[in-house]
Write a protein that holds these residues in place. Structure first.
Motif, PDB file in Angstrom:
ATOM      1  N   ILE A   9       0.847  -1.191   0.000  1.00 31.88           N
ATOM      2  CA  ILE A   9       0.000   0.000   0.000  1.00 31.88           C
ATOM      3  C   ILE A   9       0.882   1.240   0.000  1.00 31.88           C
ATOM      4  O   ILE A   9       2.098   1.142   0.170  1.00 31.88           O
ATOM      5  CB  ILE A   9      -0.944   0.020   1.226  1.00 31.88           C
ATOM      6  N   GLU A  10       0.263   2.407  -0.169  1.00 27.23           N
ATOM      7  CA  GLU A  10       0.945   3.700  -0.064  1.00 27.23           C
ATOM      8  C   GLU A  10       0.010   4.702   0.593  1.00 27.23           C
ATOM      9  O   GLU A  10      -1.216   4.578   0.495  1.00 27.23           O
ATOM     10  CB  GLU A  10       1.344   4.229  -1.445  1.00 27.23           C
ATOM     11  N   CYS A  13      -3.415   6.666  -1.032  1.00 26.24           N
ATOM     12  CA  CYS A  13      -4.093   5.752  -1.958  1.00 26.24           C
ATOM     13  C   CYS A  13      -5.484   5.451  -1.391  1.00 26.24           C
ATOM     14  O   CYS A  13      -5.605   4.858  -0.322  1.00 26.24           O
ATOM     15  CB  CYS A  13      -3.268   4.473  -2.098  1.00 26.24           C
ATOM     16  N   CYS A  16      -6.289   1.818  -0.858  1.00 22.13           N
ATOM     17  CA  CYS A  16      -5.469   1.166   0.156  1.00 22.13           C
ATOM     18  C   CYS A  16      -6.175   1.090   1.510  1.00 22.13           C
ATOM     19  O   CYS A  16      -5.859   0.229   2.326  1.00 22.13           O
ATOM     20  CB  CYS A  16      -4.106   1.842   0.268  1.00 22.13           C
ATOM     21  N   ALA A  19      -7.801  -2.086   1.429  1.00 26.34           N
ATOM     22  CA  ALA A  19      -6.788  -3.126   1.580  1.00 26.34           C
ATOM     23  C   ALA A  19      -6.440  -3.343   3.048  1.00 26.34           C
ATOM     24  O   ALA A  19      -6.222  -4.476   3.477  1.00 26.34           O
ATOM     25  CB  ALA A  19      -5.539  -2.765   0.776  1.00 26.34           C
ATOM     26  N   ARG A  20      -6.398  -2.275   3.831  1.00 28.60           N
ATOM     27  CA  ARG A  20      -6.154  -2.407   5.271  1.00 28.60           C
ATOM     28  C   ARG A  20      -7.259  -3.242   5.919  1.00 28.60           C
ATOM     29  O   ARG A  20      -6.998  -4.081   6.775  1.00 28.60           O
ATOM     30  CB  ARG A  20      -6.081  -1.041   5.934  1.00 28.60           C
ATOM     31  N   ASP A  39       3.753  -0.659   3.721  1.00 28.28           N
ATOM     32  CA  ASP A  39       3.567   0.712   3.252  1.00 28.28           C
ATOM     33  C   ASP A  39       4.831   1.141   2.506  1.00 28.28           C
ATOM     34  O   ASP A  39       5.890   1.296   3.108  1.00 28.28           O
ATOM     35  CB  ASP A  39       3.284   1.644   4.417  1.00 28.28           C
ATOM     36  N   VAL A  54      -0.637   0.044  -6.520  1.00 29.34           N
ATOM     37  CA  VAL A  54      -1.099  -0.277  -5.168  1.00 29.34           C
ATOM     38  C   VAL A  54      -2.616  -0.155  -5.129  1.00 29.34           C
ATOM     39  O   VAL A  54      -3.177   0.675  -5.839  1.00 29.34           O
ATOM     40  CB  VAL A  54      -0.445   0.641  -4.100  1.00 29.34           C
ATOM     41  N   PRO A  55      -3.243  -0.994  -4.346  1.00 32.75           N
ATOM     42  CA  PRO A  55      -2.661  -2.097  -3.609  1.00 32.75           C
ATOM     43  C   PRO A  55      -2.326  -3.277  -4.527  1.00 32.75           C
ATOM     44  O   PRO A  55      -2.981  -3.484  -5.548  1.00 32.75           O
ATOM     45  CB  PRO A  55      -3.753  -2.486  -2.617  1.00 32.75           C
ATOM     46  N   ASN A  68      -7.730  -4.394  -5.367  1.00 27.10           N
ATOM     47  CA  ASN A  68      -8.391  -5.174  -4.327  1.00 27.10           C
ATOM     48  C   ASN A  68      -9.234  -6.296  -4.908  1.00 27.10           C
ATOM     49  O   ASN A  68     -10.121  -6.044  -5.712  1.00 27.10           O
ATOM     50  CB  ASN A  68      -9.279  -4.265  -3.479  1.00 27.10           C
TER      51      ASN A  68
END
Length: 85
Positions: A9-10, A13, A16, A19-20, A39, A54-55, A68
């Motif tokens: 991830i970044e 984003c 993201c 994604a978490r 990260d 990303v992700p 995702n």
């Protein structure tokens, strides 16, 4: 060998954040899988050559999703790996 899922991830984003949440979902549903949330903006990690968006999700070092995946798709991929143990 314990299976591991890396999610790259970044900061900044928008996808993201989802994604978490997926990382937390995998940790809860598949405790036998080590989840690493990486990260790339922290400056301590070199971006792997095959991570260009990303992700990105990598399972045991192999890219399984750019962007995702659905919970169903990720669950199926994780289950295949777990069934081989």
């Amino acid at each position: 060998m314990q299976p591991f899922l890396e999610i790259f991830i970044e900061q900044g984003c928008t996808n993201c954040e989802y994604a978490r949440g997926m990382a937390a979902w995998v940790r809860d549903r598949f405790p036998q899988v080590e989840v690493r949330l990486i990260d790339l903006t922290d400056g301590e990690r070199v971006r792997p050559a095959d991570v260009f968006a990303v992700p990105t999700y990598q399972l045991n070092g192999r890219t399984i999703s750019l962007g995702n995946p659905s919970q169903e798709d990720l669950s199926a991929k994780l289950q295949v790996v777990l069934d081989r143990l």
